[in-house]
Scaffold this motif. Sequence first.
Motif, PDB file in Angstrom:
ATOM      1  N   THR A 117       0.778  -1.337   0.073  1.00 36.96           N
ATOM      2  CA  THR A 117       0.120  -0.051  -0.056  1.00 36.96           C
ATOM      3  C   THR A 117       0.968   1.191   0.000  1.00 36.96           C
ATOM      4  OG1 THR A 117      -0.018  -0.242   2.153  1.00 36.96           O
ATOM      5  CG2 THR A 117      -1.921  -1.054   1.077  1.00 36.96           C
ATOM      6  N   ARG A 119       2.583   2.418   2.280  1.00 36.04           N
ATOM      7  CA  ARG A 119       2.897   3.166   3.544  1.00 36.04           C
ATOM      8  C   ARG A 119       4.256   2.932   4.066  1.00 36.04           C
ATOM      9  NH1 ARG A 119      -2.533   1.222   4.248  1.00 36.04           N
ATOM     10  NH2 ARG A 119      -3.987   2.826   4.933  1.00 36.04           N
ATOM     11  N   LYS A 120       4.593   3.800   5.005  1.00 34.64           N
ATOM     12  CA  LYS A 120       6.165   3.619   5.350  1.00 34.64           C
ATOM     13  C   LYS A 120       6.427   2.394   6.576  1.00 34.64           C
ATOM     14  CE  LYS A 120       7.608   8.463   5.791  1.00 34.64           C
ATOM     15  NZ  LYS A 120       7.302   9.903   6.487  1.00 34.64           N
ATOM     16  N   THR A 122       7.105  -0.540   5.581  1.00 38.00           N
ATOM     17  CA  THR A 122       6.688  -1.949   5.435  1.00 38.00           C
ATOM     18  C   THR A 122       8.056  -2.940   5.024  1.00 38.00           C
ATOM     19  OG1 THR A 122       6.658  -0.842   2.803  1.00 38.00           O
ATOM     20  CG2 THR A 122       4.483  -1.445   4.036  1.00 38.00           C
TER      21      THR A 122
ATOM     22  N   TYR B  14      -4.134   0.046  10.395  1.00 41.03           N
ATOM     23  CA  TYR B  14      -3.356  -0.589   9.605  1.00 41.03           C
ATOM     24  C   TYR B  14      -2.192  -0.788  10.399  1.00 41.03           C
ATOM     25  CZ  TYR B  14       0.263  -1.519   6.010  1.00 41.03           C
ATOM     26  OH  TYR B  14       1.521  -2.074   5.404  1.00 41.03           O
ATOM     27  N   TYR B  15      -1.482  -0.037  11.154  1.00 44.83           N
ATOM     28  CA  TYR B  15      -0.387  -0.184  11.882  1.00 44.83           C
ATOM     29  C   TYR B  15      -0.528  -1.076  13.117  1.00 44.83           C
ATOM     30  CZ  TYR B  15       2.480   2.915   8.775  1.00 44.83           C
ATOM     31  OH  TYR B  15       3.092   3.148   7.844  1.00 44.83           O
TER      32      TYR B  15
END
Lengths: 317, 282
Positions: A117, A119-120, A122, B14-15
């Motif tokens: 996705t 995002r940072k 990963t 998510y996180y």
Amino acid sequence: MAKLEEVDSSTNLQAIHDRNLKKKRMKENLTGYAIISPWLIGFLALVIGPMIASFYLSFTNYNLLSSAQWTGIDNYVNILTNDGRFRQALTVTLIFVFVSTPLKLLFALFLAMLFNTGRKGTSVFTTIYYIPSIIGGSVAIAVVWRILFGRNGAVNEFVQALGFSGVNWIGNPDTALSVLILLVVWQFGSPMIIFLAGLRQIPQELYEAAAVDGASAFTKFMKITIPLLTPVIFFNLVMQTIGAFMTFTQAYLITGGGPMDSTLFYALYLYEVAFEYLRMGYASAMAWILLVLIAGITLVFFLSSKYWVYYESEGGR
Amino acid sequence: MNKNNQRLLRDVIYYVFVTAFGFLMIYPILWMFASSVKPATEIFNNAISLIPSVVMWENYPIGWQGFGRTGFDVFFRNSAIVTTLVVIGTVFSASIVAYGFARINFKFKKILFACLMATVMLPVQITLIPQYILFHNIGWVNTFYPLIVPAFLGGAPFFVFLLIQFIRGIPRELDEAAIVDGCSTIGVFWRIILPLLKPALVTVALFSFMWTWDDFLGPLIYLNSANLHTVTIGLRNFMDADGGTNWGPLLAMSSLSLVPQFILFAFFQKYLVQGIATTGLK
């Protein structure tokens, strides 16, 4: 005369040229064979020779100590019609393969999607999720599994904290197989990385175009991601299925095939027959049946791939 | 603003999910390391906890003593010998064989290449028994030879295939230029191909190290004497030796057995991940 000589010398030249070419080709053949000789020797001595020997042995009684006795197709007949434990091993293995492989691939795909996705952080997560698949096959992890899922292990402690009564996960025929399935599914890291590489190959423009057309996330997933990922799904499916058929170490160490043969994997039973009972002929016949089984299932995958695997170069199916 | 909030919420979910699930994924490994320094009673009481009440480093020297008359120094030495030789053999023989297939034209090459590919997926069980009989007949059972020699004969076919693909990606003009400069066929391999092959060779070396270090079935079948046992067999016997009373030291040795893998993973993670992504190696 001069003309004749010219012709003569030209044919001579041709002959010399031919001879040189032949020599060169011969030399190339020799160099080639010299260079691949390590593999060639290994192939003949450790693969082809043994395969012929194994095929022959599968028609004999052989216990390593006395010479092999020809028994015709008796081994095959006995395995297929007369051996309850063989049937048990086959059933257990098929359940194991067809439960653990899809589960493993589902987890792999789901997390690969999450890690794609943009995002940072990963890559850190990918690494963590990948660790189990490097060490999952080790004896150390088998030791851990045996303790964690033991009568007084951490898993039961957790289950009891939730208010349920604990189970002897490994000692109970109803749960032992799931403990091993869980161990294999836990190692979804390597198919996950392959999926992730596959996802990154999908052109972003396709998603952008679909977004312009107002496609929902689900539609995009079903109409873009899945079709374009089918070659990777196919590859993972074949590799993981074949791998699962040959599972040995973890079952040997954690359950030893028990309790009551509830985790008697094919490879485990074959090992037992060959190296504990020293029935090498019978075990060889089992090995050939396994080969036919794996080849058959692989063939079915390949034949079916025509209908569901999308290859871009062919412009679709 | 509302949209931003929604996005923030999604990021948080998510996180939280990815972290919690990730923790669950490595929990068994963390648990192993934590329990390797727990007092014996805490491995089963307070089993879930990752924090020991007192740190018992003693588990390590106790475990190192092993059981019977053989200590883990012997097992680690044996594993190191076998693994080192297998890695050397595999890297050397797989790369030269791959060079032959990728660059030299010889008769029946296509057929032989097909044979190579056919063996990639061949189940070990097919050749296991006759190979055992062969090694038994030449007196190699209870030696390291059955574990090491096959690595020098091409190693795993998958590695050869991987290297062939890699060499095919190296421009042929480089070979031709070297030949014009007077390089022999072997010279081309040594001076041109091998240096360019380095990243692929690192991948091959890593995977062959991990597989060999982890190998259980080979040592189980071929090594009988305790003084030849590898770490994997040593651990198995340790697990069975005391009827499962010596859990702390057992977990200490289990943790120690994974240290080489963790070191390689820490330093060469990039190669491992690339190797898997491009070839599907496990």
